[in-house]
Write a protein that holds these residues in place. Structure first.
Motif, PDB file in Angstrom:
ATOM      1  N   ARG A 140       0.832  -1.204   0.000  1.00  0.00           N
ATOM      2  CA  ARG A 140       0.000   0.000   0.000  1.00  0.00           C
ATOM      3  C   ARG A 140       0.866   1.253   0.000  1.00  0.00           C
ATOM      4  O   ARG A 140       1.840   1.338   0.750  1.00  0.00           O
TER       5      ARG A 140
ATOM      6  N   PRO B 198      -2.511  18.578  -8.762  1.00  0.00           N
ATOM      7  CA  PRO B 198      -3.689  18.185  -9.539  1.00  0.00           C
ATOM      8  C   PRO B 198      -3.462  18.214 -11.052  1.00  0.00           C
ATOM      9  O   PRO B 198      -4.145  17.517 -11.793  1.00  0.00           O
TER      10      PRO B 198
ATOM     11  N   GLU C 214      -2.897   4.806  -3.740  1.00  0.00           N
ATOM     12  CA  GLU C 214      -3.966   5.791  -3.628  1.00  0.00           C
ATOM     13  C   GLU C 214      -3.355   7.139  -3.996  1.00  0.00           C
ATOM     14  O   GLU C 214      -2.377   7.576  -3.385  1.00  0.00           O
ATOM     15  N   VAL C 215      -3.906   7.787  -5.005  1.00  0.00           N
ATOM     16  CA  VAL C 215      -3.407   9.081  -5.468  1.00  0.00           C
ATOM     17  C   VAL C 215      -4.261  10.185  -4.866  1.00  0.00           C
ATOM     18  O   VAL C 215      -5.489  10.134  -4.938  1.00  0.00           O
ATOM     19  N   LYS C 216      -3.575  11.167  -4.256  1.00  0.00           N
ATOM     20  CA  LYS C 216      -4.277  12.286  -3.622  1.00  0.00           C
ATOM     21  C   LYS C 216      -3.758  13.607  -4.208  1.00  0.00           C
ATOM     22  O   LYS C 216      -2.648  14.030  -3.888  1.00  0.00           O
ATOM     23  N   PRO C 217      -4.551  14.238  -5.073  1.00  0.00           N
ATOM     24  CA  PRO C 217      -4.152  15.550  -5.597  1.00  0.00           C
ATOM     25  C   PRO C 217      -4.118  16.582  -4.466  1.00  0.00           C
ATOM     26  O   PRO C 217      -4.965  16.559  -3.564  1.00  0.00           O
ATOM     27  N   THR C 218      -3.130  17.463  -4.513  1.00  0.00           N
ATOM     28  CA  THR C 218      -2.996  18.498  -3.486  1.00  0.00           C
ATOM     29  C   THR C 218      -2.306  19.723  -4.070  1.00  0.00           C
ATOM     30  O   THR C 218      -1.492  19.611  -4.998  1.00  0.00           O
TER      31      THR C 218
ATOM     32  N   HIS D 102       6.329  14.562  -6.924  1.00  0.00           N
ATOM     33  CA  HIS D 102       5.279  13.963  -6.093  1.00  0.00           C
ATOM     34  C   HIS D 102       5.931  13.361  -4.855  1.00  0.00           C
ATOM     35  O   HIS D 102       7.127  13.105  -4.843  1.00  0.00           O
TER      36      HIS D 102
ATOM     37  N   GLU E 269       0.661  10.498 -12.454  1.00  0.00           N
ATOM     38  CA  GLU E 269      -0.284   9.420 -12.757  1.00  0.00           C
ATOM     39  C   GLU E 269       0.445   8.286 -13.464  1.00  0.00           C
ATOM     40  O   GLU E 269       0.172   7.113 -13.220  1.00  0.00           O
TER      41      GLU E 269
ATOM     42  N   THR F 144       0.521   5.747  -0.560  1.00  0.00           N
ATOM     43  CA  THR F 144      -0.276   6.957  -0.764  1.00  0.00           C
ATOM     44  C   THR F 144       0.615   7.972  -1.452  1.00  0.00           C
ATOM     45  O   THR F 144       1.689   8.307  -0.944  1.00  0.00           O
TER      46      THR F 144
ATOM     47  N   TYR G 170       0.958  11.741  -3.085  1.00  0.00           N
ATOM     48  CA  TYR G 170       0.452  13.111  -3.180  1.00  0.00           C
ATOM     49  C   TYR G 170       1.075  13.764  -4.402  1.00  0.00           C
ATOM     50  O   TYR G 170       2.280  13.647  -4.619  1.00  0.00           O
ATOM     51  N   LYS G 171       0.241  14.456  -5.188  1.00  0.00           N
ATOM     52  CA  LYS G 171       0.716  15.070  -6.425  1.00  0.00           C
ATOM     53  C   LYS G 171      -0.046  16.350  -6.709  1.00  0.00           C
ATOM     54  O   LYS G 171      -1.130  16.576  -6.182  1.00  0.00           O
TER      55      LYS G 171
END
Length: 147
Positions: A27, A34, A54-58, A78, A40, A29, A31-32
């Protein structure tokens, strides 16, 4: 009667959750920004190599990296968290696996910038990738691996 018992038993087994099959990947996480598409691409590369990402745009990526101990000059595009480590930038999966197997007493690793030909990036690799170890004590990063 035996056929009915067999079918009911088989159906019940199929409905049971099987942890080993349900949770097979590492697993992560990520952060990238947007607007960043190469991130991606990196997430897809990790998924192809067995990770559950899990990709979290920030819009606070620099702050997330800084709080994780990544000096500004060593930040990638990222920031990812895996098994208690920070991994910044387009680090090749074999180096991530090495980190997770060795479990060194560091905060994480980084491949600064956006090197051409690195995982998730377009183009052909033109130079060695230098992956740095990030210390937990605020000391300057040191070379962890070259690819």
């Amino acid at each position: 009667m035996q056929r009915r018992t067999f079918l009911l038993g088989s159906a019940a087994i199929l409905l049971l959750p099987i942890p080993a099959m349900a949770d097979t990947g590492i697993r992560a996480t990520l952060y990238k920004s947007p607007l960043c598409s190469c991130c991606e691409g990196y997430a897809g590369y990790l998924r192809q190599n067995g990770f559950q990402v899990e990709v979290k745009p920030t819009n606070d990526l620099a702050e997330i990296s800084r709080k994780a101990g990544v000096p500004e000059a060593f930040q990638g595009c990222h920031t990812m968290f895996v098994d208690g480590y920070v991994i910044d930038g387009h680090v090749p999966v074999n180096v991530v696996h090495r980190l997770l197997a060795e479990k060194p007493a560091i905060a994480g690793i980084t491949l600064p910038g956006m090197p051409m030909g690195s995982p998730g990036m377009a183009g052909t690799k033109t130079e060695k990738f230098v992956i740095y170890a990030l210390t937990k004590d605020g000391m300057p990063p040191t070379v962890y691996a070259t690819e």
